[in-house]
Enzyme design. Sequence first.
Site, PDB file in Angstrom:
ATOM      1  N   ASP A  55       0.836  -1.194   0.000  1.00  0.00           N
ATOM      2  CA  ASP A  55       0.000   0.000   0.000  1.00  0.00           C
ATOM      3  C   ASP A  55       0.875   1.249   0.000  1.00  0.00           C
ATOM      4  O   ASP A  55       1.880   1.318   0.714  1.00  0.00           O
ATOM      5  CB  ASP A  55      -0.885  -0.031   1.255  1.00  0.00           C
ATOM      6  N   GLU A  95       1.674  -0.041  -4.974  1.00  0.00           N
ATOM      7  CA  GLU A  95       0.724   1.006  -5.355  1.00  0.00           C
ATOM      8  C   GLU A  95       1.459   2.337  -5.355  1.00  0.00           C
ATOM      9  O   GLU A  95       1.926   2.795  -4.307  1.00  0.00           O
ATOM     10  CB  GLU A  95      -0.442   1.069  -4.361  1.00  0.00           C
TER      11      GLU A  95
END
Length: 513
Positions: free
Chosen positions: A205, A273
């Site tokens: 993330d 990401e």
Amino acid sequence: MNLTEQTTDWWKGGIIYQIYPRSFQDTTGSGTGDLAGIAQRLPYVASLGVDAVWISPFFTSPMRDFGYDVSDYCGIDPIFGTMEDFDWLIQSAHELGLKVMIDLVMSHTSDQHPWFKESRASRDNPKADWYVWADPKPDGTAPNNWLSIFGGSAWHWDARREQYYLHNFLTQQPDLNFHNPAVQDALIQMARFWLEKGVDGFRLDTINFYFHDAQLRDNPPLAPELRKSDTAPAVNPYNHQSHQFSKSQPENLAFLERFHQALVPYGAAVVGEIGDSERGLEILEEYTGVPGRVQMSYVFDFLSGDDLPAGRIVEVFDRLHEIAPNAWPCWAMSNHDVVRHVTRWNLPDQAAKAYATVLLCLRGSVCLYQGEELGLPEAELKFEDLRDPYGIEFWPEFKGRDGCRTPMVWDMGVNGGFSTSPPWLPVPHTHLQRTVVAQEADAQSMLHHYRWAIGLRRKHSALRGGTMTDIRAEGPVLSFRRRDDKQTLLIRANLSDDETGGLMPWQVQIIEG
């Protein structure tokens, strides 16, 4: 497990199916999905033909950001089940030939994490420097002008230490200090814990948010014509800055190399990401274009609110070849953070099928989001149904992420077969017309089309790992070639409602030779 026998390059050109655990399958009647539910539904996922599942966070959390605020990296939150459930999930996935990737949120923790509780207790405890603390300016205001993606200043005053701490997201999500080697060590050790449990890789993330500028310099303003809303909604003042110092720092490269080395003995893969509207492709090249960092990452080019005509796809790939020629992207059109693409681009079913085929013919890896294969539209929710703090803050101009997170619809039973109790988010009536059971019975359904397109990619080696050249747009017709040492394919796609270029509306033509 015999680590040396694992295939280590499965990810290259692979297809990853994202599961949002709260909304996949509830087995306890709580109204919230759980790990046992995922394990129960894995045969369906395997039937799609994908290579792996990416499971969004299920760690212990106060759920202020629904699991992206972790209070115990090595614990399972009770709402999702137990560690035994996770072990069963891993075993079930591997028996079905599926790899398992889990979502690591390393840029920040919950403010309920024991590390932060110790860190905020004083300025001289063993973890005092594990988070980003700074003194106020002489007038008592925040150390600099950095903004939070969730709105307002990225700094929050803490009365215990009489200092500000950094939070790029919610106030309850303090940022870890990656400049401290002990923080890096602890996170790498945490990753090893899950690798020993049998996971095959990680989705990282906000991978470019790990480091901040150690000098805490102000971000410069961004001219209005340069502002993009890929990372944050247009109504968010976050878009008014060039985030030169609050994220995407060069020190991150050395950490990614350290992290990669820890994964090598396990043959594990990583998809990152990258949240950066200004330098996304440059960062993609830095992170994935150099061996020994990250295998693949995704940017927001196909996740933004902009339409995706043929010309724009060509533009993205032209920029990719210019800026990131060695990168390995992971393409996605929908995920848990954005409006579902059939709504975002206002796609009828025939168009959605065409875009699915194009996506699965692109060079790179691919992420599919649960329900995408059913053609689910974005759910229209009332304000009182919202759970997402992001949407609550910016309503109604930005309605948050709940509309793409509603429960999976399996059949026409209670709540679409998701739960016997009222679900944590309502099941839209429009989704009940698109259940798995209904589409299994219809040979022309979206579900069967996705299976066909996934099978096409698996059948042709050129689509998984070959080159991609001759990318052009002639009006609405996109064309490109995929080539490896075994075959050459010409892909032509009419991305319009009109017959043109010898193609019917929304027709995709694949020619060998």
